[in-house]
Every structure is written in structure tokens, then in C-alpha cells.
Design a protein around this motif. Structure first.
Motif, PDB file in Angstrom:
ATOM      1  N   LEU A 317      10.451  -1.614 -20.009  1.00 12.97           N
ATOM      2  CA  LEU A 317       9.833  -0.730 -19.009  1.00 12.97           C
ATOM      3  C   LEU A 317       8.749  -1.459 -18.215  1.00 12.97           C
ATOM      4  O   LEU A 317       8.646  -1.293 -16.988  1.00 12.97           O
ATOM      5  N   HIS A 318       7.934  -2.270 -18.901  1.00 14.40           N
ATOM      6  CA  HIS A 318       6.899  -3.043 -18.203  1.00 14.40           C
ATOM      7  C   HIS A 318       7.541  -4.010 -17.203  1.00 14.40           C
ATOM      8  O   HIS A 318       7.036  -4.180 -16.083  1.00 14.40           O
ATOM      9  N   ALA A 319       8.638  -4.644 -17.604  1.00 13.88           N
ATOM     10  CA  ALA A 319       9.324  -5.589 -16.702  1.00 13.88           C
ATOM     11  C   ALA A 319       9.905  -4.854 -15.494  1.00 13.88           C
ATOM     12  O   ALA A 319       9.883  -5.374 -14.369  1.00 13.88           O
ATOM     13  N   CYS A 320      10.418  -3.636 -15.711  1.00  7.87           N
ATOM     14  CA  CYS A 320      10.930  -2.828 -14.593  1.00  7.87           C
ATOM     15  C   CYS A 320       9.794  -2.465 -13.639  1.00  7.87           C
ATOM     16  O   CYS A 320       9.949  -2.538 -12.410  1.00  7.87           O
ATOM     17  N   LEU A 321       8.667  -2.068 -14.218  1.00  8.57           N
ATOM     18  CA  LEU A 321       7.508  -1.705 -13.393  1.00  8.57           C
ATOM     19  C   LEU A 321       7.026  -2.917 -12.602  1.00  8.57           C
ATOM     20  O   LEU A 321       6.731  -2.802 -11.398  1.00  8.57           O
ATOM     21  N   GLN A 322       6.990  -4.075 -13.258  1.00  7.84           N
ATOM     22  CA  GLN A 322       6.543  -5.294 -12.567  1.00  7.84           C
ATOM     23  C   GLN A 322       7.487  -5.644 -11.423  1.00  7.84           C
ATOM     24  O   GLN A 322       7.039  -6.004 -10.315  1.00  7.84           O
ATOM     25  N   ALA A 323       8.805  -5.525 -11.663  1.00  7.19           N
ATOM     26  CA  ALA A 323       9.790  -5.819 -10.613  1.00  7.19           C
ATOM     27  C   ALA A 323       9.603  -4.877  -9.424  1.00  7.19           C
ATOM     28  O   ALA A 323       9.708  -5.285  -8.259  1.00  7.19           O
ATOM     29  N   THR A 324       9.309  -3.608  -9.716  1.00  7.01           N
ATOM     30  CA  THR A 324       9.099  -2.614  -8.652  1.00  7.01           C
ATOM     31  C   THR A 324       7.825  -2.918  -7.874  1.00  7.01           C
ATOM     32  O   THR A 324       7.807  -2.866  -6.628  1.00  7.01           O
ATOM     33  N   MET A 325       6.740  -3.253  -8.588  1.00  3.75           N
ATOM     34  CA  MET A 325       5.474  -3.569  -7.923  1.00  3.75           C
ATOM     35  C   MET A 325       5.606  -4.846  -7.069  1.00  3.75           C
ATOM     36  O   MET A 325       5.012  -4.940  -5.991  1.00  3.75           O
ATOM     37  N   ASP A 326       6.393  -5.798  -7.534  1.00  3.65           N
ATOM     38  CA  ASP A 326       6.634  -7.019  -6.746  1.00  3.65           C
ATOM     39  C   ASP A 326       7.318  -6.681  -5.426  1.00  3.65           C
ATOM     40  O   ASP A 326       6.997  -7.259  -4.372  1.00  3.65           O
ATOM     41  N   LEU A 327       8.272  -5.735  -5.473  1.00  3.74           N
ATOM     42  CA  LEU A 327       8.968  -5.321  -4.247  1.00  3.74           C
ATOM     43  C   LEU A 327       8.005  -4.596  -3.305  1.00  3.74           C
ATOM     44  O   LEU A 327       8.088  -4.756  -2.073  1.00  3.74           O
ATOM     45  N   ILE A 328       7.098  -3.803  -3.862  1.00  2.57           N
ATOM     46  CA  ILE A 328       6.083  -3.131  -3.023  1.00  2.57           C
ATOM     47  C   ILE A 328       5.205  -4.178  -2.342  1.00  2.57           C
ATOM     48  O   ILE A 328       4.897  -4.080  -1.145  1.00  2.57           O
ATOM     49  N   ASP A 329       4.829  -5.224  -3.093  1.00  3.43           N
ATOM     50  CA  ASP A 329       3.978  -6.286  -2.534  1.00  3.43           C
ATOM     51  C   ASP A 329       4.675  -7.032  -1.393  1.00  3.43           C
ATOM     52  O   ASP A 329       4.018  -7.592  -0.506  1.00  3.43           O
ATOM     53  N   GLN A 330       6.017  -7.054  -1.445  1.00  2.00           N
ATOM     54  CA  GLN A 330       6.773  -7.781  -0.413  1.00  2.00           C
ATOM     55  C   GLN A 330       6.994  -6.965   0.863  1.00  2.00           C
ATOM     56  O   GLN A 330       7.518  -7.482   1.854  1.00  2.00           O
ATOM     57  N   LEU A 331       6.610  -5.678   0.857  1.00  2.00           N
ATOM     58  CA  LEU A 331       6.786  -4.855   2.058  1.00  2.00           C
ATOM     59  C   LEU A 331       5.934  -5.422   3.192  1.00  2.00           C
ATOM     60  O   LEU A 331       4.787  -5.831   2.973  1.00  2.00           O
ATOM     61  N   PRO A 332       6.470  -5.423   4.428  1.00  3.23           N
ATOM     62  CA  PRO A 332       5.743  -6.065   5.529  1.00  3.23           C
ATOM     63  C   PRO A 332       4.461  -5.342   5.934  1.00  3.23           C
ATOM     64  O   PRO A 332       3.512  -5.964   6.400  1.00  3.23           O
ATOM     65  N   ASP A 333       4.415  -4.015   5.731  1.00  2.77           N
ATOM     66  CA  ASP A 333       3.255  -3.249   6.195  1.00  2.77           C
ATOM     67  C   ASP A 333       2.776  -2.320   5.084  1.00  2.77           C
ATOM     68  O   ASP A 333       3.435  -1.336   4.752  1.00  2.77           O
ATOM     69  N   HIS A 334       1.615  -2.633   4.518  1.00  2.00           N
ATOM     70  CA  HIS A 334       1.108  -1.847   3.396  1.00  2.00           C
ATOM     71  C   HIS A 334       0.295  -0.634   3.837  1.00  2.00           C
ATOM     72  O   HIS A 334      -0.165   0.137   3.012  1.00  2.00           O
ATOM     73  N   THR A 335       0.137  -0.475   5.156  1.00  2.00           N
ATOM     74  CA  THR A 335      -0.612   0.693   5.646  1.00  2.00           C
ATOM     75  C   THR A 335       0.292   1.906   5.836  1.00  2.00           C
ATOM     76  O   THR A 335      -0.179   3.014   6.063  1.00  2.00           O
ATOM     77  N   VAL A 336       1.615   1.669   5.740  1.00  2.00           N
ATOM     78  CA  VAL A 336       2.582   2.758   5.963  1.00  2.00           C
ATOM     79  C   VAL A 336       2.548   3.731   4.793  1.00  2.00           C
ATOM     80  O   VAL A 336       2.611   3.330   3.628  1.00  2.00           O
ATOM     81  N   SER A 337       2.464   5.019   5.096  1.00  2.07           N
ATOM     82  CA  SER A 337       2.504   6.040   4.043  1.00  2.07           C
ATOM     83  C   SER A 337       3.944   6.312   3.652  1.00  2.07           C
ATOM     84  O   SER A 337       4.849   6.231   4.499  1.00  2.07           O
TER      85      SER A 337
END
Length: 348
Positions: A317-337
Motif C-alpha cells: 500500500l505504501h508503494a502504491c501511495l508513493q507511485a501515485t504521489m510521484d505521478l501527482i508531482d509530475q503534473l505540469p501545473d500544481h495550481t489546478v484544482s
């Protein structure tokens, strides 16, 4: 059970005595959790394995309740046992112990038709140590079960054999042990299209066309968490489509193609991250606390094996969460809701 009732008169007495002594215990000296008390099952709080155990126990209870029907309908099976009908001769607890004893002797055979995949090896558990990563396999040879070892042995060493492609939850239920180095270990993430969605039927058509179901179980294998999260994303993106014209575009395309906006991707990833966090929060202990418990040489054997299991589940589960957070970090615009999603897929 009937043979056991005959005591020393039974041809099988020495074997039954050995099975009783084992009580379904595997190589960690832990009996199957099907025989654990409620307090001991609490060691598995937060784990989906606990529900599996309770479901299996219910199945055993149903088998027991049907014994009398079998006794009446197929009396020839019981001719050599002139005793009372089964449920009068044996209480449920005795039946459950017998069931677990027999279940612990079931082994996976290789290179045989599916109908012959399983066999009973009476002295398997006392004599063999199961591993998920060895090459010694049990096979059917002329009506017998043969084991060819994959390494030299010295007298007194346990004989190691492959236990089949089973996750740790099954190893614990069937054999009373957990394998830390099990490449077949997995958790399941169950997702479902929202039936309240006005476009539910169209979405169901799309997922079926791509080999998925409206209620889809995604297996997450240990060490393959990143790939599992990637496999889930097209399904979730589809669930977030709300514009009918976009849905028509998806229907007319080939493959799992959805228009992906930044706000949709953020919403999908946020939902997955929240889900993994929620599952982790369902365990009463953290990974660090599990490591601390396992370092105690005096830890109760049942608690030890349960802690091993939940620790490995949390790692996935931790590895799944980390993989998901990595994908969030790769998003081009972090200000988008994140996009609002009244009909987001449901996660279990």
C-alpha cells in the motif's frame, strides 16, 4: 472424523494422531487462523485477510450443515461407519479441526490438467518447508506425488518445496505461515463504475471492450505497484468523463482513450491517494511499530505471523501511495484544482 472415533482400532490411527498433533501448523509452528480465537484474529485488524478467514469459516459451517443431507442421500459412502448421522456424532468444532488438518495437506501439482491440480500429501506439512521462490516442485507420476529436490541436503535439514503461486493470505490460511520473499504476494483494489451515472451503460460498454468489468478487481503484486497504479488510471479517467460529447468520442475510439485534462488527472490521482491512505489508516499499527514487534524474540507465534502479513500488506500500500504521489508531482501545473466528479468510480 469417523476413523478418529475408532481410536487405535483404525488403520489410520498413527496418521490421525500426527494430524491432530500438527493441528494444521506450518513451518512456523502456527496453526491455521481458521482455528484462532476472536482475540487472536484481532491481530489481523485492517487486513482483507481477516474477512477471507471469516468467509472461509462460514463456508466450512455450510459444509457441516450439509453433512446430514449427504449422509442420507449417499449412504453407501458411510456403510463401514455404523454411527449416528454426522452432526449428531460430531460437533462443529471437531469438524472444523478435521477440515483444517486435511486442508493443510493439500499441495499444488505442476504439469497436470486443471482437474488434477491439487493433491493430498498426508505428511506434507510435517516433512516439508514451503517456499515461494524455490524450484523443487511436486508432480504427479503414475498415481503418486513425486518431489524432485533442487539442491543437496544434509541429514536433519528441512526439505524445501515450492508451494504454488499463492499470495501470503492463502499461505497463512492454508498452511499457517507467511513468506517474506513471495513474488506472488498481492492485494486487490476493487473499483466499480458508479451506477448512478447517467452514462453508466456507455461506460460499461467501453470497459468491457477493453477487457475490464463494471466492478473490476485490480491485483497489485509486491514489487509491481507502479505498474498496477498505471493499469488503474484509464478505468478511473473513464469514470470521470461527464460531458456527453466526450463520452461519444470515447465510444467511437479504439482502446482505452479518454480526454485527459489537468484537473481530471489531479482528481483521479487524489482519489487514489486518499484511498491508499484510508486503507493504511485502517491498521492499528504503523510499519515502524510492526518492525519493532518483529524484533522481539519472545513475540507470540500467532502475533508474529499476523504482524509479518500486515507488514507486507502495508509495504504494498505504501508503494502504491508513493507511485501515485510521484505521478501527482509530475503534473505540469500544481495550481489546478481537481475537477468535481459527482459520478467518480467507487473504491473498496
Amino acid at each position: 472424523m469417523y476413523e478418529k472415533k475408532q481410536g487405535k482400532k483404525s488403520f489410520w490411527y498413527p496418521y490421525i494422531r500426527e494430524l491432530d498433533r500438527q493441528r494444521g501448523r506450518g513451518q512456523l509452528a502456527v496453526e491455521s487462523p481458521l482455528l484462532w480465537s476472536d482475540d487472536e484474529l484481532a491481530y489481523l485488524t485492517g487486513s482483507p485477510t481477516k474477512a477471507e478467514i471469516l468467509e472461509r469459516a462460514e463456508g466450512i459451517k455450510r459444509e457441516y450443515n450439509e453433512l446430514d443431507t449427504v449422509w442420507f442421500m449417499a449412504g453407501s459412502l458411510f456403510q463401514q461407519y455404523p454411527y449416528d448421522i454426522p452432526t449428531e456424532a460430531f460437533p462443529f468444532e471437531i469438524f472444523k479441526q478435521a477440515f483444517v488438518a486435511v486442508q493443510s495437506c493439500v499441495v499444488h501439482l505442476q504439469k497436470v490438467p486443471l482437474a488434477r491440480r491439487f493433491a493430498l500429501v498426508p505428511l506434507g506439512p510435517p516433512l516439508l518447508a514451503y517456499r515461494s521462490n524455490c524450484k523443487a516442485m511436486l508432480s504427479a507420476v503414475a498415481g503418486a506425488v513425486e518431489l524432485v529436490v533442487d539442491r543437496p541436503y544434509k541429514a536433519g535439514e528441512p526439505i524445501v518445496v515450492w508451494c504454488g503461486p499463492q499470495p501470503n493470505s492463502k499461505l497463512l490460511i492454508n498452511y499457517g505461515f507467511v513468506d517474506d520473499d513471495n513474488s506472488y504476494d498481492r492485494l486487490v483494489v476493487e473499483a466499480a463504475l458508479n451506477t448512478e451515472d447517467p452514462q453508466y451503460q456507455d461506460k460499461r460498454l467501453v470497459v468491457q471492450r477493453n477487457g475490464k468489468l463494471s466492478v473490476q478487481a485490480f491485483p497489485v503484486y509486491a514489487g509491481k505497484e507502479k505498474e498496477a497504479v498505471s493499469d488503474m488510471l484509464p478505468y478511473f479517467r473513464l469514470g470521470y468523463v461527464s460531458d456527453p460529447s466526450e463520452m461519444q468520442s470515447v465510444l467511437s475510439s479504439q482502446g482505452p482513450v479518454c480526454p485527459v485534462s489537468s484537473c481530471m488527472e489531479r482528481a483521479v490521482l487524489d482519489q487514489l491517494a486518499d484511498y491508499f491512505k484510508r486503507r493504511l489508516a485502517g491498521y492499528p499499527t504503523t510499519l515502524n511499530e510492526d518492525e519493532s514487534l518483529l524484533s522481539d524474540p519472545n513475540l507470540n507465534p500467532k502475533k508474529r505471523v499476523a504482524t509479518q502479513l500486515v507488514r507486507l500488506e502495508k509495504k504494498i500500500l505504501h508503494a502504491c501511495l508513493q507511485a501515485t504521489m510521484d505521478l501527482i508531482d509530475q503534473l505540469p501545473d500544481h495550481t489546478v484544482s481537481p475537477c468535481p466528479a459527482p459520478y467518480a468510480p467507487l473504491l473498496k
